[in-house]
Design an enzyme around this catalytic site. Structure first.
Site, PDB file in Angstrom:
ATOM      1  N   GLU A 162       0.782  -1.222   0.000  1.00 58.86           N
ATOM      2  CA  GLU A 162       0.000   0.000   0.000  1.00 58.86           C
ATOM      3  C   GLU A 162       0.826   1.291   0.000  1.00 58.86           C
ATOM      4  O   GLU A 162       0.408   2.289  -0.588  1.00 58.86           O
ATOM      5  CB  GLU A 162      -0.924   0.009   1.227  1.00 58.86           C
ATOM      6  N   SER A 217     -47.997 -32.590  40.114  1.00 59.47           N
ATOM      7  CA  SER A 217     -47.611 -32.883  41.493  1.00 59.47           C
ATOM      8  C   SER A 217     -46.306 -32.211  41.906  1.00 59.47           C
ATOM      9  O   SER A 217     -46.008 -32.143  43.111  1.00 59.47           O
ATOM     10  CB  SER A 217     -47.492 -34.390  41.691  1.00 59.47           C
TER      11      SER A 217
END
Length: 786
Positions: free
Chosen positions: A90, A467
């Site tokens: 770059e 239950s």
């Protein structure tokens, strides 16, 4: 030819002249446009978009949410090799220019003329930082001017190291990867420091064209770009010939790596995500929050495995529903077969497979990766055809009785490296485990597979507990003048109540009656008629109001006698929270699962409305007076616990004795027509609940109860959760005494009574002494008879 060369030189010279004019114009515009440009000082305090990450209590990544996958690194963490690769690709003169590189722009112009494309890039790294942080991607003359001006300003304010650090963390590198560290994770599944020279060059080549140079989608183009960068590194002296020759020979091994999820706990991860979004909105996905949960990874894995095994076992008990689809193999090439299987996602450990052919005792199957395997007879002989929850077809005799070529089925791997025929469960379930003292959730599995169905049954499924609900009523009875030795009549009863459709004739599950029975035995044997009489005697309103203290929703908890049999609607997490009260000595807890939220390792201050899900704002945890949260007496909690231990010692939970522990207590629950199956149980430290049922309520089958469908899941989970942990049972309070009683009357045993048994009482509730044989008086305590 000479004329062409002359024209070329004129063109290059003109291009250079134009570039110089641009630079000169930029310096002029610096003073003209400067007041209208962003303040580059903002870059010193820049906050990158970092995804939300969620971890278990032991630091394992559970989930990651956010559009941008980014893991910022500092300048000192950038490997020199990668830094050199980026400069070669770059901006090789990065450390020499002041934001704009005239030589670089000239070189880019020459590359464009000579090859038709720019290899090295015309913008400096500083210019790219200016563009990525401040400017739009539009290609206009004004934007380019602004980019140049901002670059000059950035160079004045920031050091080269700061600029490069911003660059490597901001750039988009494809596949949702922002920054070099995320790219290393996504393409190679490694930390940036672990990459080879060739791999670093590959990543350095991505900013120019993240899609075109993508090493997964376009490996050949990526290799060409990589090798060009390596050549630049060689020419710039960053690497030598040996390093270059080795790197250009590296094969491209990039593939897409998902976030490295270390613990599968997506139901809890979704709970956390929802809480964070509630508090922070869309910023939850971008501000880099790290959330540490209360989950124990080994317990969580055990909960998932136990639930899945239990649900699969249920379906193997009830038969094979057949293939998910049927296709004509003659119409499908090998490639088309793989593509077809790709349409069927993996759920838990259930892989989609295509049956290629069958023989007498085996079948050949193809998996999604195209590999073929043999499915043995032992792997499929269980698969009697499903008829209903109460009926199956005959046992298969050959593989063709089960499978046909073209079937799309599910298979699961076994420990012996073979495959086993299975099927996606239609029944569902949930498992929740929490610390009894604090309410910290240690494991939560909201269903068979989050990818299959995201509905969280632990927190969202309101079901009748049957239950499993009874201990709450019995606790109320103990605090209203009953004892564990009180005798109640287990006999038929008719209830006239308009809220119960007029006349109600409840029954015990066994459809028989025991007559006078002690309260302890009535609970561990789950006698319905005794529960109804208890609630009627205590008072419906009294019982209802006290039961609500356990954390149940008043709108879903009916104030009538059916509540005695568990007719409320409750979630597994609510039932589990209630049982924590029995384990911890009588206190209400508020479940929570978020231990800490930090950004960059620093804990953050949570908003005032964070709520009970967070440790820092959990009302119960942060209350200075624990007794304010006492909802039953310590004596009541202890006695109920001891009765529930009898459920495992001699009642419907006897299967749990396989764990060979003496500190366990719990209760099964089954609703009418076996629609819901439950087991809630605990020791002093950990309380867990398992539920099984269909999402759309329907019978599970005549043989399915809490003890057969839910309890095995609880056992499998607790086997791992309590492994290597010392036994821990609730301690008896000083106010509780142990007394020998007559088993028939519940009265204190007379001296020398041979059939006397031990029972716990509070000091002020010890019954009077029973009469010995020949003495006057009735040994049977006055009880509740119609």
């Amino acid at each position: 030819m000479r004329k062409l060369f002359t024209l070329l030189k004129v063109f290059v010279g003109l291009s250079l002249f134009i570039i110089v004019l641009i630079i000169a114009g930029a310096f002029f515009a610096l003073h003209q446009y400067k007041p209208n440009l962003p303040d580059v000082h903002e870059l010193r305090d820049v906050r990158f978009q970092i995804p939300l990450r969620i971890f278990s209590a032991d630091g394992k990544l559970m989930a990651e949410y956010g559009e941008q996958r980014r893991i910022p690194i500092s300048y000192t963490e950038i490997p020199d090799t990668l830094r050199h690769a980026i400069l070669a690709a770059e901006d090789s003169r990065f450390y020499e220019h002041s934001g704009i590189d005239i030589k670089g722009l000239s070189r880019a112009a020459f590359e464009l003329i000579s090859s038709g494309e720019i290899q090295s890039g015309g913008s400096t790294i500083t210019m790219q930082v200016a563009k990525n942080f401040f400017l739009s991607p539009e290609r206009t003359f004004v934007r380019k001017f602004n980019e140049i001006i901002l670059s000059l300003r950035i160079e004045q304010v920031l050091s080269k190291e700061e600029i490069l650090e911003l660059y490597v963390n901001k750039i988009y590198l494809g596949q949702r990867a922002y920054g070099v560290q995320a790219a290393a994770n996504i393409y190679y599944g490694k930390d940036i420091s672990e990459l080879s020279l060739g791999q670093m060059a590959t990543i350095a080549g991505l900013p120019k064209a993240p899609s075109a140079n993508n090493p997964v989608r376009n490996p050949q183009r990526s290799i060409e770009r990589r090798n060009w960068i390596l050549g630049r590194m060689l020419s710039l002296g960053y690497i030598d010939d040996v390093e270059y020759d080795s790197a250009v020979q590296e094969p491209e091994v990039a593939r897409y790596h998902q976030a490295d999820i270390e613990l599968s706990a997506f139901y809890v991860a979704e709970m956390v995500r929802a809480e964070m979004v509630r508090l922070y909105g869309e910023q939850a996905y971008t501000d880099g929050f790290n959330v540490t949960t209360t989950l124990d990874s080994s317990m969580q894995t055990a909960a998932d495995n136990a639930l899945r095994s239990g649900l699969i076992a249920y379906h193997e008990r009830h038969g094979y529903h057949g293939p998910e689809a049927q296709v004509d193999l003659a119409d499908l090439s090998p490639e088309a077969r793989i593509e077809l299987l790709g349409e069927y996602p993996l759920h838990a450990n259930m892989h989609p497979a295509l049956v290629i052919n069958t023989s007498e005792q085996e079948a050949t199957i193809m998996l999604r990766d195209g590999s073929e395997h043999q499915l043995s007879w032992d792997a499929m002989k269980w698969a009697r055809a499903y008829r209903s929850v109460n009926a199956m077809g005959p046992a298969p005799q050959t593989a063709t009785d089960v499978l046909t070529a073209g079937d799309i089925i599910r298979v699961a791997p076994h420990d012996d490296y073979t495959w086993h025929l299975t099927q996606l469960p239609r029944v569902q379930g949930g498992v929740i485990a929490m610390e009894s003292d604090t309410g910290a959730i240690r494991a939560l599995s909201g269903g068979f597979s989050f990818t299959h169905n995201k509905f969280n049954r632990v927190t969202q499924a309101f079901r009748q507990p049957g239950s499993t609900f009874k201990p709450f009523l019995y606790a109320v009875a103990l605090e209203n003048n009953y004892t564990a030795a009180s005798v109640i009549n287990d006999s038929p009863i008719v209830i006239h109540d308009v809220s119960l459709a007029g006349e109600w004739r409840p029954e015990n599950h066994s459809r028989d009656f025991e007559g006078p029975i002690r309260l302890r035995e009535a609970l561990y044997r789950s006698k319905n008629l005794v529960s109804i009489r208890l609630m009627r005697d205590v008072g419906v309103n009294t019982a209802h109001q006290h039961i609500l203290k356990f954390g149940f929703d008043p709108q879903r908890t009916p104030a009538n006698l059916s509540l005695a049999l568990g007719s409320a609607d409750a979630t597994p997490i609510q039932i589990n929270t209630g049982y924590a009260t029995f384990a911890n000595g009588g206190y209400l807890v508020s479940p929570w699962y978020i231990d800490e939220v930090d950004v960059n390792g620093l804990p953050i201050q949570l908003p005032d409305n964070a709520g009970d899900a967070f440790k820092a704002t959990n009302t119960r945890l942060n209350h200075s007076e624990p007794e304010d949260y006492r909802i039953i007496e310590a004596s009541t909690a202890f006695i109920i616990n001891d009765i529930l231990a009898d459920v495992i010692r001699r009642g419907t939970g006897r299967r749990a004795q396989v764990l060979e522990r003496n500190d366990l207590a719990g209760k099964t629950g089954t609703t009418n027509q076996q629609i819901d199956a439950w087991f809630s149980g605990y020791n002093r430290d950990l309380v867990a609940t398992a539920w099984v049922g269909f999402d759309q309520p329907a019978p599970l089958g005549r043989s399915e109860y809490g003890g057969t469908a839910a309890l095995p899941i609880w056992i499998d989970f607790m086997r791992t959760a309590l492994q290597d942990k010392a036994e821990s049972a609730p301690q008896r309070p000083d106010s509780v005494v142990q007394v020998r009683i007559d088993p028939t009357s519940g009265l204190q045993a007379y001296n020398g009574q041979s059939d006397a048994i031990s029972e716990y009482f509070t000091e002020d509730s010890v019954p009077r002494r029973a009469s010995a044989p020949g003495e006057s008086g009735n040994r049977v305590l006055e009880s509740l008879f119609d």
